[in-house]
Write a protein that holds these residues in place. Sequence first.
Motif, PDB file in Angstrom:
ATOM      1  N   TRP A  50       9.191 -19.660   8.560  1.00  0.00           N
ATOM      2  CA  TRP A  50       8.268 -19.344   9.650  1.00  0.00           C
ATOM      3  C   TRP A  50       7.403 -18.120   9.350  1.00  0.00           C
ATOM      4  CZ3 TRP A  50      13.159 -21.301  10.454  1.00  0.00           C
ATOM      5  CH2 TRP A  50      13.213 -22.517  11.138  1.00  0.00           C
ATOM      6  N   HIS A  51       7.634 -17.522   8.210  1.00  0.00           N
ATOM      7  CA  HIS A  51       6.794 -16.377   7.826  1.00  0.00           C
ATOM      8  C   HIS A  51       5.530 -16.897   7.136  1.00  0.00           C
ATOM      9  CE1 HIS A  51       5.603 -13.073   4.950  1.00  0.00           C
ATOM     10  NE2 HIS A  51       5.450 -12.518   6.129  1.00  0.00           N
ATOM     11  N   VAL A  52       4.497 -17.124   7.917  1.00  0.00           N
ATOM     12  CA  VAL A  52       3.228 -17.636   7.397  1.00  0.00           C
ATOM     13  C   VAL A  52       2.210 -16.503   7.413  1.00  0.00           C
ATOM     14  CG1 VAL A  52       1.396 -19.332   7.691  1.00  0.00           C
ATOM     15  CG2 VAL A  52       3.755 -19.931   8.270  1.00  0.00           C
ATOM     16  N   ALA A  53       1.690 -16.178   6.239  1.00  0.00           N
ATOM     17  CA  ALA A  53       0.738 -15.068   6.146  1.00  0.00           C
ATOM     18  C   ALA A  53      -0.248 -15.341   5.027  1.00  0.00           C
ATOM     19  CB  ALA A  53       1.480 -13.748   5.891  1.00  0.00           C
ATOM     20  N   GLU A  54      -1.391 -14.705   5.116  1.00  0.00           N
ATOM     21  CA  GLU A  54      -2.417 -14.825   4.087  1.00  0.00           C
ATOM     22  C   GLU A  54      -2.935 -13.436   3.767  1.00  0.00           C
ATOM     23  OE1 GLU A  54      -6.783 -16.917   3.609  1.00  0.00           O
ATOM     24  OE2 GLU A  54      -5.155 -18.059   4.526  1.00  0.00           O
ATOM     25  N   PRO A  55      -3.087 -13.121   2.501  1.00  0.00           N
ATOM     26  CA  PRO A  55      -3.561 -11.777   2.142  1.00  0.00           C
ATOM     27  C   PRO A  55      -5.030 -11.580   2.472  1.00  0.00           C
ATOM     28  CG  PRO A  55      -3.427 -13.159   0.196  1.00  0.00           C
ATOM     29  CD  PRO A  55      -2.839 -13.960   1.318  1.00  0.00           C
ATOM     30  N   ASP A  56      -5.411 -10.336   2.601  1.00  0.00           N
ATOM     31  CA  ASP A  56      -6.815  -9.983   2.818  1.00  0.00           C
ATOM     32  C   ASP A  56      -7.410  -9.637   1.452  1.00  0.00           C
ATOM     33  OD1 ASP A  56      -9.247  -9.196   3.785  1.00  0.00           O
ATOM     34  OD2 ASP A  56      -8.563  -7.230   4.486  1.00  0.00           O
ATOM     35  N   VAL A  57      -8.282 -10.499   0.940  1.00  0.00           N
ATOM     36  CA  VAL A  57      -8.792 -10.321  -0.420  1.00  0.00           C
ATOM     37  C   VAL A  57     -10.320 -10.200  -0.402  1.00  0.00           C
ATOM     38  CG1 VAL A  57      -6.858 -11.497  -1.503  1.00  0.00           C
ATOM     39  CG2 VAL A  57      -8.848 -12.818  -0.816  1.00  0.00           C
TER      40      VAL A  57
END
Length: 200
Positions: A50-57
């Motif tokens: 459930w840990h869904v994340a996207e980096p800030d690039v």
Amino acid sequence: FFYRKKKGITYNTIIDIMGHTVWIRANSLFTLSTTALAFVAVLASITDVWHVAEPDVFLRVKSIEKLRPMSPNAAHRKKAPTSTEKNDEAALLFEMRLDLRPLFSWNTKQIFVSIDAEYETERNARNTISLWDSIVTTKQNALLNYQNARNKYRFIDQGTHLRGREVNYVVRWEVMPVAGKLYGGKKVVERMKMPEDYLD
């Protein structure tokens, strides 16, 4: 072998029974421990689903410092060339800000991040060149900020097709968890056309 009998049971038999019992208990304990550890690992990987994340690039190519044809043997420093075909080589100067902190959780061991150049040519339908990469092991070091970075690996085409070519610059990341399977993602951060003429 000397032994005494007591009620029909020899000391030799007692030793055999005790050794057999200890081995069975040790085996059972090992099996139980391994099963428990595997069960905990499965639970750990499930909780991280459930840990869904996207980096800030962010990535911007500031300049093409070099674009020239080169002998394919020049990279290997061979004295006698084995081919007359030349390959285009480019050197880039870019600015990047990669915030990988959102990808970290309690189950993250390390993150592999890379910058790739992707483009199409008449010779190859798909070309992917790795320009730069890094391994991040802690959340405290997961903010990568470079104002004047250069490609870590040589940007060499198979042939002389880079001039005037549209190139996509892609940031890729792979997350290695403590328990569970690898997962990752990618993001096209810039599309840029290469110069029409060679630069040296």
